[in-house]
Design an enzyme around this catalytic site. Structure first.
Site, PDB file in Angstrom:
ATOM      1  N   TYR A 173      -5.410  -2.137   1.870  1.00 13.45           N
ATOM      2  CA  TYR A 173      -6.393  -2.171   0.573  1.00 13.45           C
ATOM      3  C   TYR A 173      -7.482  -2.887   0.428  1.00 13.45           C
ATOM      4  O   TYR A 173      -7.779  -3.888   1.671  1.00 13.45           O
ATOM      5  CB  TYR A 173      -4.930  -3.294  -0.172  1.00 13.45           C
ATOM      6  CG  TYR A 173      -5.068  -4.684   0.160  1.00 13.45           C
ATOM      7  CD1 TYR A 173      -5.088  -5.479  -0.402  1.00 13.45           C
ATOM      8  CD2 TYR A 173      -4.080  -4.553   1.402  1.00 13.45           C
ATOM      9  CE1 TYR A 173      -4.613  -6.802  -0.399  1.00 13.45           C
ATOM     10  CE2 TYR A 173      -3.504  -5.789   1.720  1.00 13.45           C
ATOM     11  CZ  TYR A 173      -4.278  -7.670   1.396  1.00 13.45           C
ATOM     12  OH  TYR A 173      -4.328  -8.786   1.226  1.00 13.45           O
TER      13      TYR A 173
ATOM     14  N   GLU B 162      -4.060 -17.954  10.917  1.00 15.90           N
ATOM     15  CA  GLU B 162      -5.086 -18.083   9.524  1.00 15.90           C
ATOM     16  C   GLU B 162      -3.813 -18.329   7.973  1.00 15.90           C
ATOM     17  O   GLU B 162      -2.724 -18.929   8.325  1.00 15.90           O
ATOM     18  CB  GLU B 162      -4.983 -17.047   9.018  1.00 15.90           C
ATOM     19  CG  GLU B 162      -4.041 -15.399   8.932  1.00 15.90           C
ATOM     20  CD  GLU B 162      -5.262 -14.168   9.090  1.00 15.90           C
ATOM     21  OE1 GLU B 162      -6.494 -13.749   8.908  1.00 15.90           O
ATOM     22  OE2 GLU B 162      -4.758 -13.477   9.326  1.00 15.90           O
TER      23      GLU B 162
ATOM     24  N   LYS C 172      -6.163  -4.299   7.265  1.00 17.82           N
ATOM     25  CA  LYS C 172      -5.906  -5.443   6.129  1.00 17.82           C
ATOM     26  C   LYS C 172      -5.109  -4.460   5.233  1.00 17.82           C
ATOM     27  O   LYS C 172      -5.207  -3.416   4.116  1.00 17.82           O
ATOM     28  CB  LYS C 172      -7.579  -5.690   4.939  1.00 17.82           C
ATOM     29  CG  LYS C 172      -6.945  -6.110   4.018  1.00 17.82           C
ATOM     30  CD  LYS C 172      -8.456  -6.275   3.135  1.00 17.82           C
ATOM     31  CE  LYS C 172      -7.846  -7.107   1.863  1.00 17.82           C
ATOM     32  NZ  LYS C 172      -7.303  -8.710   2.245  1.00 17.82           N
TER      33      LYS C 172
ATOM     34  N   LEU D  21      -7.376 -11.368  10.036  1.00 19.03           N
ATOM     35  CA  LEU D  21      -8.161 -10.671   9.607  1.00 19.03           C
ATOM     36  C   LEU D  21      -9.593 -11.233   9.348  1.00 19.03           C
ATOM     37  O   LEU D  21     -10.083 -12.115   9.432  1.00 19.03           O
ATOM     38  CB  LEU D  21      -7.553 -10.883   7.837  1.00 19.03           C
ATOM     39  CG  LEU D  21      -8.623  -9.474   6.722  1.00 19.03           C
ATOM     40  CD1 LEU D  21      -8.252  -8.495   7.204  1.00 19.03           C
ATOM     41  CD2 LEU D  21      -8.123 -10.391   5.592  1.00 19.03           C
TER      42      LEU D  21
END
Length: 286
Positions: A33, A182, A150, A206
């Site tokens: 996505y 993260e 992702k 990411l």
């Protein structure tokens, strides 16, 4: 008025949108996505999101179901049909819906499922949270090892967000081998003695599109950037901290695990980077 969404070539009222129960995005989280912010009716960082989408698909052995120009046209059409001013467009592409559930991938010619929808967030760039900062907690990072893709495997980040809310915080920073990876849906940074510190790119995090833009703007503004992992203790002793994402832009962090960062208010570096990012993004939006 009902939102108009995009499903496999059709623009439909959201109540009429349907996806097969055999879709691998639903059954296997076999999907990727992207979320592109919309400010003033225009798309920000679209090319970066499109490039990352292609990379994510490629890493999972999926093809891009349309050209980048066609994808842009769909985004713009959704903005127009929904009179979207501020908010975002969510895009999801799955490996498709074979005739039954199976761990093995379906035949390569199985049609992919492509879904896009808008989310309206008036005043997105003027979030009150940016003026007071957010609080985070630290949690163990229990995700799979390819966080650079992702995918829609968002259960653990969702659990992390709920852990934070239960603790009276706004978000969670995930920790692996003693170092922060993260946030649940964002990249993490600290600032010490004027130096911006954030984890280097790898399979561990990411590759944020907003991250790339913010670091570029920071360097152009003669700010020092060091890409390395840092500990929670370093974060607590930092002068300031912040996160970046497509929807939060640059968001100051003022507390981690109950310890105030700096003087407990948004720092000068984070605040300035937010100003620069919004100014440049609005200027370059398409």
């Amino acid at each position: 008025m009902s939102r108009i969404v995009y499903v496999n070539g059709d623009y439909l009222p959201e109540q009429e949108a349907k996806v097969s129960i055999f879709d691998r995005g639903f059954l296997m989280a076999d999907a990727v996505y992207e979320v592109t912010a919309v400010l003033g009716g225009k798309l920000t960082d679209f090319d970066g999101h499109a490039a990352r989408l292609e990379r994510s698909l490629g890493e999972l052995g999926m093809k891009m179901p349309m050209t980048r120009d066609e994808l842009l046209d769909i985004h713009r059409e959704l903005v127009s049909r929904n009179d979207l001013v501020d908010g975002g467009i969510y895009l999801q592409i799955t490996r498709g819906a074979p005739n039954d559930r199976d761990f093995a991938f379906p035949p390569a010619d199985t049609p992919q499922t492509v879904v896009l929808f808008t989310q309206s967030k008036p005043g997105l760039a003027n979030s009150p949270a940016a003026k007071k900062g957010i609080k985070v907690i630290s949690i163990d990072d229990l995700r799979w090892g390819r966080r650079d893709i992702k995918t829609v495997q968002l259960l653990y980040p969702s659990m992390g967000k709920m852990m934070a809310l239960a603790a009276g915080a706004d978000d969670a920073w995930m920790v692996e081998d003693g170092k922060v990876t993260e946030g649940t849906s964002n990249n993490a940074y600290i600032v010490k003695d004027g130096k911006i510190i954030t984890r280097e790119l790898s399979h561990d995090i990411l590759h944020g599109i907003t991250r790339a833009a913010v670091l570029r703007y920071a360097k152009e503004a003669q700010m020092t950037v060091e890409e390395r992992a840092f500990t929670v203790e370093e974060a607590q002793a930092a002068d300031e901290a912040f996160i970046t994402s497509a929807s939060a832009f640059v968001m100051p962090v003022v507390e981690i695990d109950g310890a105030a960062i700096g003087d407990g208010t948004p720092g000068r570096v984070a605040s300035r980077l937010r100003e620069i990012y919004l100014e440049e993004s609005i200027k370059a939006a398409i």
